[in-house]
Enzyme design. Sequence first.
Site, PDB file in Angstrom:
ATOM      1  N   HIS A 141       0.841  -1.215   0.000  1.00 39.98           N
ATOM      2  CA  HIS A 141       0.000   0.000   0.000  1.00 39.98           C
ATOM      3  C   HIS A 141       0.866   1.251   0.000  1.00 39.98           C
ATOM      4  O   HIS A 141       1.996   1.237   0.505  1.00 39.98           O
ATOM      5  CB  HIS A 141      -0.975  -0.001   1.180  1.00 39.98           C
ATOM      6  CG  HIS A 141      -0.324   0.116   2.529  1.00 39.98           C
ATOM      7  ND1 HIS A 141      -0.091   1.342   3.123  1.00 39.98           N
ATOM      8  CD2 HIS A 141       0.122  -0.812   3.407  1.00 39.98           C
ATOM      9  CE1 HIS A 141       0.479   1.140   4.308  1.00 39.98           C
ATOM     10  NE2 HIS A 141       0.625  -0.158   4.510  1.00 39.98           N
ATOM     11  N   ASP A 143      -0.564   4.453   0.805  1.00 42.54           N
ATOM     12  CA  ASP A 143      -1.095   5.506   1.672  1.00 42.54           C
ATOM     13  C   ASP A 143      -0.333   5.448   2.990  1.00 42.54           C
ATOM     14  O   ASP A 143       0.283   4.427   3.329  1.00 42.54           O
ATOM     15  CB  ASP A 143      -2.602   5.344   1.892  1.00 42.54           C
ATOM     16  CG  ASP A 143      -2.970   3.984   2.473  1.00 42.54           C
ATOM     17  OD1 ASP A 143      -2.360   2.977   2.066  1.00 42.54           O
ATOM     18  OD2 ASP A 143      -3.856   3.924   3.346  1.00 42.54           O
ATOM     19  N   GLU A 208      -5.170   1.518   2.751  1.00 43.20           N
ATOM     20  CA  GLU A 208      -4.913   0.510   3.786  1.00 43.20           C
ATOM     21  C   GLU A 208      -5.056   1.094   5.179  1.00 43.20           C
ATOM     22  O   GLU A 208      -5.670   0.495   6.060  1.00 43.20           O
ATOM     23  CB  GLU A 208      -3.508  -0.091   3.611  1.00 43.20           C
ATOM     24  CG  GLU A 208      -3.285  -1.377   4.402  1.00 43.20           C
ATOM     25  CD  GLU A 208      -2.803  -1.165   5.840  1.00 43.20           C
ATOM     26  OE1 GLU A 208      -2.876  -2.109   6.636  1.00 43.20           O
ATOM     27  OE2 GLU A 208      -2.374  -0.048   6.164  1.00 43.20           O
TER      28      GLU A 208
END
Length: 517
Positions: A141, A143, A208
């Site tokens: 991920h 983020d 996430e």
Amino acid sequence: MSRGTAEALEPGPMDPKLGRMASSLLAVLLLLLGGMSSPHPGLVEKVFRYMDLHQDEFVQTLKEWVAIESDSVQPVPRLRQELFRMMAVAAEELRRLGASVDLVDLGSQQLPDGQTLPMPPVILAELGNEPGKPTVCFYGHLDVQPARQADGWLTDPYTLTEVDGKLYGRGATDNKGPVLAWVNAVSAFRALGEDLPVNIKFIIEGMEEAGSVGLEELVTREKEGFFSSVDYIVISDNLWVSRWRPALIYGTRGNSYFTVEVKCRDQDFHSGTFGGILHEPMADLVALLGSLTDSSGHILIPGIYDHVAPVTEEERDMYGAIDLDLEEYRSSSQVRRFLYDTKEEILMHLWRFPSLSIHGIEGAFDEPGTKTVIPGRVTGKFSIRLVPHMDVSVVEKQVKQHLQDIFSQRNSPNQMAVSMVLGLHPWVADVKDHQYLAAKRAIKTVFGTEPDMIRDGSTIPIAKTFQEVIQKSVLMLPLGAVDDGEHSQNEKINRRNYIDGSKLLAAFFLEVAQLHE
Ligand code: MN
Ligand code: MN
């Protein structure tokens, strides 16, 4: 190799260039020692040398990715734009590798306050589709958790800054560095004109840290599509338990989260006017919460341990071999005494036995001062970390039954309501799977040591989702060290972890391809 050698060669306070030289030297030495048994010694050496030579470029790319404030936690339009930019930049990087890239639109997200925000797309990318090769799918991920320098960062969290071989920046270890390590591993093969030993797929999300909104649905939908050809799934989104010794993670606990409400009426009471004649909701609730565990942490809910997998001898040996300094762990946690005294017991109770934690009480008067209130309605919150082979729905029944029994013993006229608001399954892998063997061999090649075989006491729902939906084995291959500080101030990844992590993945591709034959 002894532990002393590894530590001496770790880039510490010495000149970082010297540290880098030392670690390259170490790599060559290890190749000479361990490389003989490796399937492609010449190729491995070539790829590693390429990575050593190009490590500053790898760090530069990480710097560019960290500079994007891809915070998915704060629901702010500006940050959503940053998330979209992050996914676009990553998609471009993957295309440069030669991957075909799909940006899957997840639509928008309705927030509790009525606001609607667009969701960043999920990247589904693939590189190579040769029937003779195994297909390895990497999940990561891009983020990050929020970060402001004012929170206590020593450097700007969005400017990757190197100090003593440590690369500080939000997302450096969680999870941008590890995602880029995959990219670096692939790019080395491409740049050298070498055939990639595996087909590679990427699933990379941008939500996430906000609970992977929409991901399970996407995985389920793509079961027969994108995931149909996948043989192995790899997640690099945890940390080692050591500063120097790599680890493989083969299990995570699940979580079942409960609320228990006790209600007399909606309004509060004055304790001078009503105290003495009421069945007080708070007294009921405290008794209920107090009935859940004893003072040694043992859960008192009948039947709760019935399905916990028995401890095997083999498993017990694995705990003994783990590099954990209990005394350092205890003092750095600022805890006077844990419930258990030995490393083995501590690890087993963190990883392979369930635990029950009480989190709070809603509706209670919890401000400083001496207000004399009897809360009319209170809600307690607690959760149970689940382990194999506990079943979420069985646990739900056991908890409800237990609380009913305790409550009825009190003969209270209040109303009690229990609900399970979250039920996440535990996950455990078979450590004899090909990809675990391949990862162990790759670790041996790069780091010259056996990995710590560990579990993670927290919950990573996506692992279970992959295992259940796609029915393929999941490997958790962490690249960051125990002191990386994910989610915290001054998050970092060591240059050594980032670069050797990239090498590890390259070696892993070769090993998994060989084992798959
Ligand atoms: Mn993460
Ligand atoms: Mn995280």
